[in-house]
Design an enzyme around this catalytic site. Structure first.
Site, mmCIF file in Angstrom:
data_model
loop_
_atom_site.group_PDB
_atom_site.id
_atom_site.type_symbol
_atom_site.label_atom_id
_atom_site.label_comp_id
_atom_site.label_asym_id
_atom_site.label_seq_id
_atom_site.Cartn_x
_atom_site.Cartn_y
_atom_site.Cartn_z
ATOM 1 N N GLY A 26 -0.695 6.699 -0.616
ATOM 2 C CA GLY A 26 0.732 5.439 0.247
ATOM 3 C C GLY A 26 0.627 4.245 -0.151
ATOM 4 N N HIS A 27 1.171 3.504 0.322
ATOM 5 C CA HIS A 27 1.160 2.191 -0.062
ATOM 6 C C HIS A 27 0.682 1.709 -0.439
ATOM 7 C CE1 HIS A 27 3.814 -1.553 0.263
ATOM 8 N NE2 HIS A 27 3.119 -2.097 0.356
ATOM 9 N N VAL A 28 -0.558 1.658 0.194
ATOM 10 C CA VAL A 28 -1.641 0.618 0.102
ATOM 11 C C VAL A 28 -2.417 1.354 -1.001
ATOM 12 C CG1 VAL A 28 -3.717 -0.992 0.644
ATOM 13 C CG2 VAL A 28 -1.749 -0.507 2.067
#
Length: 294
Positions: free
Chosen positions: A273-275
């Site tokens: 995902g984002h990280v």
């Protein structure tokens, strides 16, 4: 490990607690490091340096509220080839000490130029995630002559505006269960922050400091770069986005970047995902080193 400190202004209780949690997160750093400050026109900038001093430089710019300690899953691989400088972005929650809120895109580029100059770096590779990715693109466009190549991971805006859910969860961070709700939204059940780092993130959210709670400006961040700006990029760029990104649609961001940025390498990272540098460190570490070595 050395720690050359400037005179630090008095911290309130939440600031003292934050510094303690920062140091606990830094204990996760798996290789030798030194910490120090460099002066800039906007304040003292805190840096974590690792790797051979004679190796090519590599600048690391972290995500908002995550600080430079977020790179602990990546630093062993990257610092084996480069002299890495993990830079605490001035004005965010970290150990840098702002005295003047630059706040504008031009000001942030000037701040990073000051860091380069005071580190004696003529030209460097850059890696930035989220807020750091936005800073990276901003610097690429304003000081391309100082950049060898750049890796942009899950950038904040940059190519697309935030999904409205971002503001709902970000504005709710300080509320009841706000941090838990934000992290669950961003990471789902794929990844759980290390307890040390989770404590630091929570302490950063709760740390009240006017110099680290900047108000948005029309010529500041967040920002979506124009078509003409993106078409003007002059350095090699690698863009990595997680397939489970929630701050915007990753496929749409990939399409716009691939269409406009000359020569960009862009891909969606599976099971991330984002990280993504934390969620899929082995793949990201290898992919980044492969790109930087070209």
């Amino acid at each position: 490990m050395s720690n050359r400190l400037p005179i630090i202004p008095a911290l309130n209780d939440s600031g003292i607690h934050y510094y303690q949690t920062y140091d606990e997160s830094l204990a996760l750093w798996p290789v030798h490091y030194e910490t120090f400050y460099v002066p800039t026109r906007f304040g003292q900038t805190h840096i974590i340096a690792s790797g051979p001093k004679e190796a090519p430089p590599l600048i690391l710019l972290h995500g908002a509220l995550f600080s430079s300690t977020m790179w602990y899953p990546n630093i062993a691989d990257w610092s084996s080839k480069y002299r890495t400088y993990a830079i605490d972005i001035i004005g965010d929650k970290n150990k840098s000490i702002p005295t003047d809120l630059c706040g504008t895109r031009a000001g942030y580029a000037d701040w990073l130029l000051d860091v380069f100059d005071n580190l004696g770096i003529e030209k460097s590779h850059l890696i930035g995630l989220s807020l750091g990715g936005l800073h990276t693109m901003n610097f690429v466009l304003r000081a391309s002559e100082r950049v060898e190549s750049a890796v942009i991971l899950s950038p904040a805006e940059t190519f697309l505006s935030f999904h409205q859910d971002f503001y709902k969860y970000a504005l709710g961070l300080v509320g009841s269960n706000g941090v838990e709700n934000f992290l669950n939204w961003m990471m789902g059940d794929r990844y759980v922050l290390h307890p040390n780092f989770g404590k630091q993130f929570y302490a950063g959210v709760m740390w009240q400091d006017e110099l680290r709670n900047q108000k948005p400006k029309a010529d500041g961040f967040p920002y979506v770069f124009t078509d003409d700006e993106l078409k003007s990029v002059k350095v090699p760029i690698l863009l990595l986005l997680g397939e489970h990104e929630v701050i915007y649609d990753p496929q749409s961001a990939l399409h716009r970047a691939s269409t406009l940025v000359p020569g960009i390498e862009a891909e969606i990272v599976k099971n991330a995902g984002h990280v993504l540098s934390m969620e899929q460190p082995e793949y990201v570490n290898e992919r980044v080193l492969s790109f930087l070595s070209k």
